[in-house]
Scaffold this motif. Structure first.
Motif, PDB file in Angstrom:
ATOM      1  N   ALA A 165      -8.204  -2.457   2.290  1.00 41.28           N
ATOM      2  CA  ALA A 165      -7.913  -1.903   3.617  1.00 41.28           C
ATOM      3  C   ALA A 165      -9.168  -1.749   4.456  1.00 41.28           C
ATOM      4  CB  ALA A 165      -7.200  -0.562   3.487  1.00 41.28           C
ATOM      5  N   VAL A 212      -5.273  -1.373  -2.826  1.00 43.43           N
ATOM      6  CA  VAL A 212      -4.923  -1.308  -1.406  1.00 43.43           C
ATOM      7  C   VAL A 212      -6.036  -0.620  -0.617  1.00 43.43           C
ATOM      8  CG1 VAL A 212      -3.336  -0.289   0.270  1.00 43.43           C
ATOM      9  CG2 VAL A 212      -2.437  -1.428  -1.756  1.00 43.43           C
ATOM     10  N   ASN A 213      -6.564   0.483  -1.141  1.00 43.64           N
ATOM     11  CA  ASN A 213      -7.625   1.200  -0.446  1.00 43.64           C
ATOM     12  C   ASN A 213      -8.872   0.341  -0.286  1.00 43.64           C
ATOM     13  OD1 ASN A 213      -6.453   3.675   0.196  1.00 43.64           O
ATOM     14  ND2 ASN A 213      -6.818   4.498  -1.838  1.00 43.64           N
ATOM     15  N   ARG A 248      -1.235   1.382   3.191  1.00 44.42           N
ATOM     16  CA  ARG A 248      -2.198   2.335   2.621  1.00 44.42           C
ATOM     17  C   ARG A 248      -1.554   3.709   2.431  1.00 44.42           C
ATOM     18  NH1 ARG A 248      -8.425   3.080   4.786  1.00 44.42           N
ATOM     19  NH2 ARG A 248      -9.220   4.105   2.890  1.00 44.42           N
ATOM     20  N   GLY A 280      -1.298  -3.069   7.284  1.00 45.49           N
ATOM     21  CA  GLY A 280      -2.274  -2.425   6.422  1.00 45.49           C
ATOM     22  C   GLY A 280      -2.227  -0.912   6.442  1.00 45.49           C
ATOM     23  N   LYS A 281      -2.130  -0.312   7.618  1.00 41.44           N
ATOM     24  CA  LYS A 281      -2.143   1.145   7.721  1.00 41.44           C
ATOM     25  C   LYS A 281      -0.937   1.742   7.008  1.00 41.44           C
ATOM     26  CE  LYS A 281      -2.438   4.884  11.129  1.00 41.44           C
ATOM     27  NZ  LYS A 281      -2.503   5.211  12.587  1.00 41.44           N
TER      28      LYS A 281
END
Length: 381
Positions: free
Chosen positions: A141, A137-138, A202, A198-199
């Motif tokens: 992102a 994910v990181n 994360r 996304g935010k």
């Protein structure tokens, strides 16, 4: 409701759910947190935000089962003032919740008990490593869009394909792709595409990064959420509308004319120097040809500029010269986290693929569009 637990247990639980309390709730009840005591557990639920719901469960000595809704931000602020590792008695009666610890106590008024229910969770499709999920994910992102007028591009695309969970994102100028293994619990995928903010995803991945396994749920019908859960925590995200989401597979070239392998950190330092001299918005120009060092030039021909030569580990294919945004190039280089990086190229006007040489196909692939070169761009000699 009456129960006993440690102050540290409550503080840790509130750290997970407190950040999901809406900053601007549409109604007062949405700013609350629901506490439910049953068996030997305390459940804390934050579901006032329509885009995300979270529930965490912690052990507690429950003397009298029950449910109460308290002001979320007030409760979180109080928890930060509690002494560490001290016994804490919580008693709810006659419209008030009392927190007693040592010779001190705090009383908080209850909110309306008509609290929004935790959203319906989808069918689970498999489990993944919490560490792998957070890392993936990181990495993807990095290319999540930040333009709120294009919410579709502010999401991370999640797809179940075989025994892989595939994640990708794009902001139109670049894209990233990452896959991690998943242990399937369902033979058929309930959805081929799910776009998660996304935010928020994360933040969820960061909370679950130490979990041995994370269970993934994909929506099979309209109105269902995307969910990730561990035995002590469940987070449900409302997917973004993905009807017109771009087909990222068509962006990646099927073949490449040039491939150059460089030391990743050496390239990072060169690009950083170009940024220090010319700024974030002035492209860097790369000249790549077999049998010669890779030349990286930044700045303007008539103003401050840089020129560096890097000895490549290998260069194969046709000579090529192109310009890239230093910000986007650095984003990909930092996300890769490998000792070397391979730049795979076709033409000066086609996307450049950054990836780890000879890596498995599940590793990060970072795609970035070149920028048009201007006549005053520095020309490497």
């Amino acid at each position: 409701m009456k129960l006993t637990l440690t102050t540290e247990t409550l503080t840790d639980a509130l750290r997970l759910v407190g950040r999901r309390i809406p900053a601007r709730p549409t109604e007062p009840i949405a700013a609350g947190l629901q506490l439910t005591a049953d068996g030997q557990q305390l459940h804390l639920t934050a579901s006032g935000d329509p885009t995300i719901g979270v529930r965490t469960t912690v052990p507690a000595a429950v003397h009298l089962a029950g449910t109460a809704v308290l002001p979320g931000r007030m409760l979180t602020a109080i928890a930060r003032t509690l002494p560490p590792k001290a016994p804490l008695d919580i008693t709810v009666d006659t419209g008030m919740a009392n927190f007693a610890f040592g010779a001190s106590s705090v009383s908080v008024p209850l909110l309306d008990a008509d609290y929004p229910a935790m959203p319906e969770l989808p069918r689970t499709v498999g489990t993944v490593s919490g560490r792998d999920f957070a890392a993936a994910v990181n990495q993807v992102a990095v290319t999540v869009g930040t333009d709120d007028t294009l919410p579709m591009l502010c999401g991370i695309r999640v797809e179940l394909a075989g025994h892989e969970l595939r994640l990708s994102s794009t902001d139109r100028h670049r894209a990233s792709f990452r896959s991690i293994p998943i242990e399937r619990t369902a033979r058929r995928a309930p959805s081929s595409l799910c776009l998660v903010p996304g935010k928020a995803l994360r933040a969820t991945a960061a909370d679950l990064r130490h979990a041995e396994t994370v269970t993934i749920g994909l929506p099979a019908a309209e109105g269902q959420r995307f969910s990730v859960s561990t035995p002590g925590m469940t987070v449900a995200h409302t997917p973004l509308e993905a009807t017109h989401y771009p087909d990222l597979g068509k962006l990646t070239p099927k073949s490449f004319a040039t491939a150059a392998v460089l030391d990743r950190m050496a390239l990072v330092e060169v690009v950083r120097r170009a940024v220090a001299v010319a700024g974030d918005y002035v492209p860097v120009c790369l000249t790549i040809q077999p049998g010669a060092p890779v030349v990286i030039a930044g700045g303007s021909r008539y103003e401050a500029r840089t020129r560096d030569e890097l000895d490549a580990r290998s260069v194969k294919g046709e000579p090529i010269r192109l310009a890239l945004s230093p910000t986007y190039l650095l984003g990909g280089l930092r996300a890769l986290k490998s000792r070397t990086v391979q730049l795979s190229l076709t033409r000066p006007d086609r996307p450049v693929l950054l990836h780890t040489p000879d890596s498995d196909r599940g590793a990060l692939r970072y795609l970035v569009m070149p920028v048009r070169q201007h006549s005053d761009a520095p020309t490497p000699n």
